[in-house]
Structures are given as structure tokens and as C-alpha cells.
Design a protein around this motif. Sequence first.
Motif, short mmCIF file in Angstrom:
data_model
loop_
_atom_site.label_atom_id
_atom_site.label_comp_id
_atom_site.label_asym_id
_atom_site.label_seq_id
_atom_site.Cartn_x
_atom_site.Cartn_y
_atom_site.Cartn_z
N ARG A 1 -0.60 -13.89 -4.31
CA ARG A 1 -2.06 -13.76 -4.25
C ARG A 1 -2.58 -12.33 -4.38
O ARG A 1 -3.77 -12.13 -4.52
N ILE A 2 -1.69 -11.34 -4.31
CA ILE A 2 -2.17 -9.96 -4.32
C ILE A 2 -2.06 -9.35 -5.71
O ILE A 2 -1.19 -9.71 -6.49
N CYS A 3 -2.97 -8.41 -5.98
CA CYS A 3 -2.90 -7.68 -7.25
C CYS A 3 -1.98 -6.47 -7.06
O CYS A 3 -1.59 -6.14 -5.94
N TYR A 4 -1.66 -5.82 -8.16
CA TYR A 4 -0.69 -4.71 -8.11
C TYR A 4 -1.20 -3.55 -7.27
O TYR A 4 -0.44 -2.91 -6.53
N SER A 5 -2.52 -3.26 -7.34
CA SER A 5 -3.07 -2.14 -6.55
C SER A 5 -2.95 -2.42 -5.06
O SER A 5 -2.70 -1.51 -4.26
N THR A 6 -3.11 -3.69 -4.65
CA THR A 6 -2.95 -4.06 -3.23
C THR A 6 -1.49 -3.90 -2.83
O THR A 6 -1.19 -3.38 -1.75
N TYR A 7 -0.58 -4.31 -3.71
CA TYR A 7 0.84 -4.13 -3.41
C TYR A 7 1.17 -2.65 -3.22
O TYR A 7 1.89 -2.28 -2.29
N LYS A 8 0.64 -1.80 -4.08
CA LYS A 8 0.91 -0.36 -3.97
C LYS A 8 0.40 0.18 -2.63
O LYS A 8 1.04 1.04 -2.02
N ARG A 9 -0.76 -0.34 -2.19
CA ARG A 9 -1.31 0.10 -0.91
C ARG A 9 -0.40 -0.34 0.24
O ARG A 9 -0.12 0.44 1.16
N TYR A 10 0.09 -1.58 0.17
CA TYR A 10 1.03 -2.06 1.19
C TYR A 10 2.29 -1.20 1.20
O TYR A 10 2.87 -0.92 2.26
N LYS A 11 2.72 -0.79 0.02
CA LYS A 11 3.93 0.03 -0.09
C LYS A 11 3.74 1.39 0.59
O LYS A 11 4.65 1.91 1.23
N VAL A 12 2.54 1.96 0.45
CA VAL A 12 2.23 3.23 1.13
C VAL A 12 2.38 3.04 2.64
O VAL A 12 3.00 3.87 3.33
N PHE A 13 1.80 1.94 3.17
CA PHE A 13 1.90 1.67 4.61
C PHE A 13 3.35 1.50 5.04
O PHE A 13 3.79 2.07 6.04
N ARG A 14 4.09 0.69 4.27
CA ARG A 14 5.48 0.42 4.61
C ARG A 14 6.32 1.69 4.60
O ARG A 14 7.14 1.93 5.51
N ASN A 15 6.13 2.52 3.58
CA ASN A 15 6.90 3.77 3.47
C ASN A 15 6.58 4.73 4.61
O ASN A 15 7.46 5.46 5.08
N LEU A 16 5.31 4.73 5.03
CA LEU A 16 4.92 5.61 6.14
C LEU A 16 5.59 5.16 7.42
O LEU A 16 6.08 6.00 8.21
N ILE A 17 5.65 3.85 7.65
CA ILE A 17 6.34 3.33 8.84
C ILE A 17 7.82 3.70 8.79
O ILE A 17 8.41 4.10 9.79
N ALA A 18 8.42 3.60 7.60
CA ALA A 18 9.84 3.95 7.43
C ALA A 18 10.07 5.43 7.73
O ALA A 18 11.07 5.80 8.36
N ARG A 19 9.14 6.28 7.29
CA ARG A 19 9.27 7.72 7.58
C ARG A 19 9.16 7.99 9.08
O ARG A 19 9.85 8.87 9.63
N PHE A 20 8.28 7.24 9.72
CA PHE A 20 8.12 7.40 11.17
C PHE A 20 9.40 6.99 11.89
O PHE A 20 9.84 7.66 12.83
#
Length: 326
Positions: free
Chosen positions: A39-58
Motif C-alpha cells: 500500500r505504500i509508495c516509494y517515497s513513504t518507504y524511503k521515509r520509513y527507511k530513514v526511521f529504521r536506520n536511525l533506530i539502528a544507529r541508536f
Amino acid sequence: MTKKKISDIIKKICTEEEEYPVNTLLYFVSQYINNRKERICYSTYKRYKVFRNLIARFEGFIKNRITISNVNCEFVQNFILFCKQEYYNENTIYRSLNFIKTILNFVEKKGIATSIREFEFKRIKEEKEVITLSEEEITSIKKTKIPAALKDSKDWLLISCYTGQRISDFMNFTNDKLLEIDGRLCINFIQQKTNKKILLPLHPAVIEIIKSNNNSFPKLINAQLYNKNIKKIGKLAQINEAIKAKKRIGHRAESLLVEKWEILTSHIGRRSFATNFYGKIPTSLLISATGHATEQMFLNYINPLDKDQILCLSNYFDTIYNQQLS
């Protein structure tokens, strides 16, 4: 690129992601994204990826996996502290926290207890400077001679300034979306981000651009190249007003004094449209054109396919354009 192709890319990326230990925050983030991948577009996926990567860095910073039971008030404080030490901008920090709150809701629906009721954070509202192109600057861009390689980008930039649409929408304008209503040329499309139907009368400047391209829209350009090209166009047009702006470096933003052309991006047209026509055209008509959801009270009374509104907005475009010519 078709919606199916974008969907296939998202599915491929999602299935190739790292597997995380059960009951960790990243495990549920991955589950949430996989559940929504249809259901998500590519730009939404990229935004989720930013969040996920930030959590991983934390997690890398604290040298430990974050379990869902550890996502609480203390987590919020430490997460904000880490992000500020790493110079992440405020938007990234608080959007990430809101995303994590969404994940907690997702987990609760699975019958797993979380600390969502104590997951609160108060954001200090920052004064945000909105960067736009003035009518004079748009006119300067129109008149500026540019290399042939930049012509399509220049045309799309002007189209965006007179239609107020996101790049995901205006870059997909094609002749088969054009139609006439009482002799007025309009474009009919569905916004990718909101799935909202828009029927927009074309500004005379847009019609001129179509005519100059053998009665077609300019050639399609990918977003990265377009953003690069409009900066070159802005520089050639001497859009060099010195302004203090936050310039994104990776996922971080630094406040710098720059010339305006340096920070032109694909969203400049949408902001410029809203700013330049505000006060000259009724706000309700502008919202029907942009599809914004920020003025909810207006949206409750607007039908984007209403013929009278379409013709009324078209009349305003003609009047303002003719005044500029005289």
C-alpha cells in the motif's frame, strides 16, 4: 516509472532486509513495513527507511538491541539526546519518535503489552522559514537563456510554479490527462501521496509551455537530476538572494547563509504557487488546486471535481496573467 514497477522495487527491498531478533523494536519495524508494502509508495518507504536506520544507529551507540519492553520514557530521553549530539534535525527526530509510537500501536494490536501510555514527548516548535520564488524571480527564470540540456527542467520548474503540485504528480503530467471544460484546458489526475482526485485548470503560462513543446509536456526527468538542474537554472537566472536556511547534509541539517539558488528543490514550485496566489485567489480555491489537507475546515466543503470551482479558478488565472502582460 509505473506504480507496479515501484511496488515491485519496494517488495524486493523489503524481502532483502536484515532479519532482527524477535521482540526487538527493529523486528516490529520490519514487520510493520512488510505488512504495508502493498500500500505504500516509494517515497513513504524511503521515509520509513530513514526511521529504521536511525533506530539502528541508536542501537549501535548504546551497544545493545532495543526490545519492545525498553521503549519507554527513558528511551525517549536517551534517543533525543543521541540525535541532538549527532546533529539530526528536529523534523527527523520527532517524525522518528512519532513513527516509533505508530509501531507501539501496531504491537499493541497484536496483544503485546507496551509502554505506549507513557510514551510522550513535547516538541518545542521552531520558527520555520518557507523558501519560495517570488513572481519577479519566476519571471527572471522565464526570461533567462539556458543550455538546451536544461530546457525540460526549466519548463517543469515553471509548470510546478503554476500548478502547485508535488514532483510525483507534475512529472507525470501527460496529454492523456488533459481535457476541456467550457473551452478551458484542464488536467485531471490523482495525487500519488494522498490519492486525491484533482481537476485543475491550466494557467496560461503552462499552456504556453505545452505549445512550445509541440503541444506536449516536457520530457520526463528523474527527481535527482531535476533537483540538480533547477539549481543550475536558478544560478543562471541570478536567484542569488542571501538567505539563512537549513541545508540538509545526509539526514542532518545545518543552518547556513546561502544564496537562494543553492537550496532550490522540487518542492519550491508548490510552495511558490501557494504563496504567490494567496490573497489574490480565494483560499478555498487554492486548496482545491493543491489538494492540501492542512485547512481541514475548508476541505470539508470542497469538491475538487466541482465544475463551477474549476471555471472560477481558471478565470482568476487568466485575470492575473493578463494584468502581468499589460
